[in-house]
Design a protein around this motif. Structure first.
Motif, mmCIF file in Angstrom:
data_model
loop_
_atom_site.group_PDB
_atom_site.id
_atom_site.type_symbol
_atom_site.label_atom_id
_atom_site.label_comp_id
_atom_site.label_asym_id
_atom_site.label_seq_id
_atom_site.Cartn_x
_atom_site.Cartn_y
_atom_site.Cartn_z
ATOM 1 N N TRP A 297 0.814 -1.214 0.000
ATOM 2 C CA TRP A 297 0.000 0.000 0.000
ATOM 3 C C TRP A 297 0.845 1.261 0.000
ATOM 4 N N GLN A 299 3.154 2.703 -1.783
ATOM 5 C CA GLN A 299 3.279 3.550 -2.964
ATOM 6 C C GLN A 299 1.948 4.205 -3.324
ATOM 7 N N ALA A 300 0.871 3.421 -3.235
ATOM 8 C CA ALA A 300 -0.440 3.962 -3.578
ATOM 9 C C ALA A 300 -0.804 5.106 -2.640
ATOM 10 N N ALA A 302 1.279 7.022 -0.919
ATOM 11 C CA ALA A 302 2.128 8.181 -1.221
ATOM 12 C C ALA A 302 1.566 8.947 -2.417
ATOM 13 N N GLY A 303 1.133 8.217 -3.454
ATOM 14 C CA GLY A 303 0.563 8.865 -4.634
ATOM 15 C C GLY A 303 -0.684 9.655 -4.296
ATOM 16 N N ALA A 304 -1.597 9.020 -3.541
ATOM 17 C CA ALA A 304 -2.844 9.694 -3.186
ATOM 18 C C ALA A 304 -2.550 10.946 -2.367
#
Lengths: 337, 331
Positions: A297, A299-300, A302-304
């Motif tokens: 989770w 990376q996801a 961090a992106g959000a």
């Protein structure tokens, strides 16, 4: 004057908000799993974030000039590899020489970026994209594709991040010193203020007599220098050096800056904000395994978070823009049109 | 615009040099099958580079394009697991790509955000989602049709055994032709140049700038999905790290193809030539057993040389022919 003040207060408010969110996450996770609130865990997160702090400080200098340095992770890996190779070849090498070497190689690689960008007025994103690949490939050439594993890494390099001074790990001291030095540069030194001026308005900075070209090269050289230092520490901390070391880490570095409110558009950003950005990433990464969420989770999330924070920034900027406009004047113009 | 500018001629010369140099140097390079195989190296990348070229000419960038490929491939895999036919699977991929592109476009146009920041964010988000859903698993067992699209030759499809043209390469050529016509021969294409050169001026001259930007991002998503369909068929599996790092390759192709990163300049011909050049170079180096990482180092160096060289050339030309008029843009 009042707009400057409100802007200042506004920037601070953003930082308080980010600090509050971090505190909220820490408390919520600590409530679920009290081990998260232990001093041991805080030290772990600090240790994990220290190298990121060093890289973020360098990246911030570059972002302030409306540029970006995508080559930091490759620079880190190349410098780390070269230091590891040098220490393997000359076992008698003193630590001071290793540190100096890491900083010098990193600064040189950074200066190449700065020189290309300044000399040929090339877009920073493309230049550092090119050197990202070039430096990464150079690691392979230097090492012949071989891994330098734990037993081949010089004890001095391995020992450095594990050192403890006054009860705190050396990594945290390094991060602290770098953050302090960057704060001093940006707040009290003419050169630092000129970075803000250039990022705010490059043309105005030129007309105001700021040595724009030197400042650009300085920003990239310092970013490289810090990446080199981070490389030596990285190789020591994980006691391994190989071609793909820290591959893709440049995006984490930029993410921390953006979350901390350093603007990609240049001229905006504070040390406190950038540090909070690093802390946020560190806390989230530290919290996921504790609350048994898959580390996939990371990376996801961090992106959000990047997206949410830039959208929030954009909204904040917009309301500010409206306040500057005099409403009565606006109406008069509307009537005239 | 002229079909072949100085830069395009240099690229053609380099491609000829690569094929001739390696063709004479490496045994078996000039066989039809080796030549056909060399196109696999760039066909999928050229598809996303085409979309990237349009975006960069329009003054935007999409760094999430490779991560979009991973999500599109994943959608295809789940459609297959749900028992869908090949057509539905492709449709699922294209819809996912379009949705990813639309999110990028919405963030850029609605919130007036710089596309580089937005797409660094969505790069993390899309790639992260692929990792969350797939973990360290892979989806395999794709139907024969897809595998043929990825690996087959046009001749097999048309029952002409002598026609050794990979289907992927044909798809790339058709896409390049369509995008080229759109960019260079329609008013929409001219408007994209106008937006890239000066978005404010374009808006004041009545161009619906944000609608074009939105369209370009959705198109990039769709092209990423198309590339993902071909790539998934070719390697026969979906992994979370599918096409990892391809966004940088696409940007490299676009820049090497003579597109200005500042927007408003560039051509489809140049982009395609750069894709062929990089692909054939990589393939030849592979035949010589040179590691991929060294090739990418050379490519990184090439990227910088590609930008520095025209500046030197221009200066050199100015010295040789001082009276020559200064050339404007590519258009």
């Amino acid at each position: 004057m009042s707009t400057a003040l409100s802007h200042h207060w506004h920037a601070r408010r953003r930082e308080w908000l980010l600090a509050a969110i971090i505190a909220l996450i820490v408390l919520a996770v600590g409530w679920r799993a009290p081990v998260f609130l232990s001093a041991r865990n805080a030290l772990d997160i600090g240790n994990d974030s220290a190298i990121l702090v060093i890289l973020v400080m360098g990246q911030m200098l570059v972002l302030l000039t409306r540029g970006v340095d995508l080559s930091v992770a490759s620079n880190l890996a190349l410098t780390g590899m070269l230091c590891a190779l040098a220490a393997r070849a000359w076992p008698g090498i003193p630590l001071a020489v290793l540190l100096l070497m890491a900083c010098a190689i990193g600064a040189l690689l950074g200066a190449v970026n700065g020189w290309l960008i300044m000399r040929f007025s090339l877009p920073p994103i493309v230049v550092t994209l090119g050197t990202l690949s070039a430096y990464r490939g150079a690691i392979f050439v230097a090492s012949g594709g071989a891994w330098i594993s734990d037993h081949e890494i010089h004890p001095l390099i391995k020992g450095l991040p594990r050192e403890e001074w006054l009860g705190l790990p050396a990594l945290i001291w390094f991060a602290f010193a770098v953050a302090l030095a960057t704060a001093w540069l940006l707040r009290w030194r003419r050169e630092g203020r000129e970075l803000y001026a250039y990022g705010g308005n490059p043309h105005a900075a030129l007309y105001a007599g700021i040595p724009v070209r030197q400042r650009l090269v300085m920003a990239y050289t310092l970013s490289g220098l810090l990446a080199g230092l981070a490389g030596l520490l990285w190789v020591g901390r994980y006691s391994i050096a190989f071609t793909e070391l820290a591959s893709g880490y440049e995006l984490t570095v930029i993410a921390a800056c953006v979350i901390g409110g350093v603007s990609i558009g240049g001229g905006v950003g504070t040390i406190a904000g950038a540090l909070l950005g690093v802390l946020f990433i560190g806390v989230v990464n530290g919290a996921l395994p504790v609350i048994q969420v898959s580390p996939f989770w990371q990376q996801a999330i961090a992106g959000a978070v990047i997206l949410v924070s830039v959208v929030l920034n954009a909204r904040a900027d917009r309301t500010q823009g409206r306040q500057i406009l005099d409403k009565s004047l606006h109406k008069a113009q509307g009537a005239a049109a | 615009m002229k079909a072949l500018d100085t830069w395009e001629r240099i690229l053609i010369a380099l491609i000829v040099l690569v094929y001739l140099g390696f063709g004479l140097g490496i045994d078996g390079f000039f066989t039809p099958y080796a030549l056909a195989d060399s196109t696999y190296n760039f066909s999928e990348k050229a598809l996303i580079a085409l979309a990237m070229a349009l975006l960069v000419i329009g003054g935007e960038i999409d760094l999430s394009i490779a991560a979009t490929m991973a999500l599109a491939s994943m959608a295809m895999g789940f459609a297959m697991k749900a028992g869908a036919g090949t057509a539905t699977m492709v449709l699922a991929a294209l819809a996912t790509g379009a949705a990813c592109g639309a999110l990028n476009g919405w963030l850029v146009t609605r919130w007036k955000l710089p596309s580089i920041v937005v797409t660094i964010g969505t790069l993390s988000l899309y790639r992260g989602l692929a990792q969350v859903v797939l973990g360290d698993q892979a989806i395999t067992g794709y139907p024969e049709t897809l595998v043929t699209w990825g690996n087959g030759y046009l001749g097999d499809l048309l029952d002409l055994p002598w026609l050794i043209v990979p289907i992927e390469f044909a798809v790339m050529l058709v896409a390049a032709l369509l995008v080229g016509l759109f960019l260079h021969a329609t008013v929409h294409g001219r408007r994209i140049y106008a937006i890239g050169a000066n978005a404010t001026a374009a808006r004041f001259s009545g161009i619906a700038v944000d609608r074009y930007r939105m369209g370009l991002f959705v198109f990039a998503g769709v092209m990423a999905a198309l590339a993902a369909v071909l790539l998934t068929g070719r390697i026969g599996s979906t992994r979370p790290n599918l096409a990892m790092g391809w966004e940088l390759d696409a940007v490299t192709i676009v820049i090497l193809g003579g597109v200005s990163i500042l927007g408003g300049k560039g051509s489809v011909v140049g982009t395609m030539l750069a894709a062929v050049l990089l692909g054939s170079f990589t393939f030849a180096m592979g035949m010589l057993n040179v590691t991929g990482i060294v090739v990418s180092m050379v490519v990184g160096g090439l990227l910088i040389v590609a930008m520095v060289l025209p500046l030197y050339l221009r200066r050199f030309m100015a010295r040789v022919r001082p009276a020559a008029p200064v050339r404007g843009s590519f258009s």
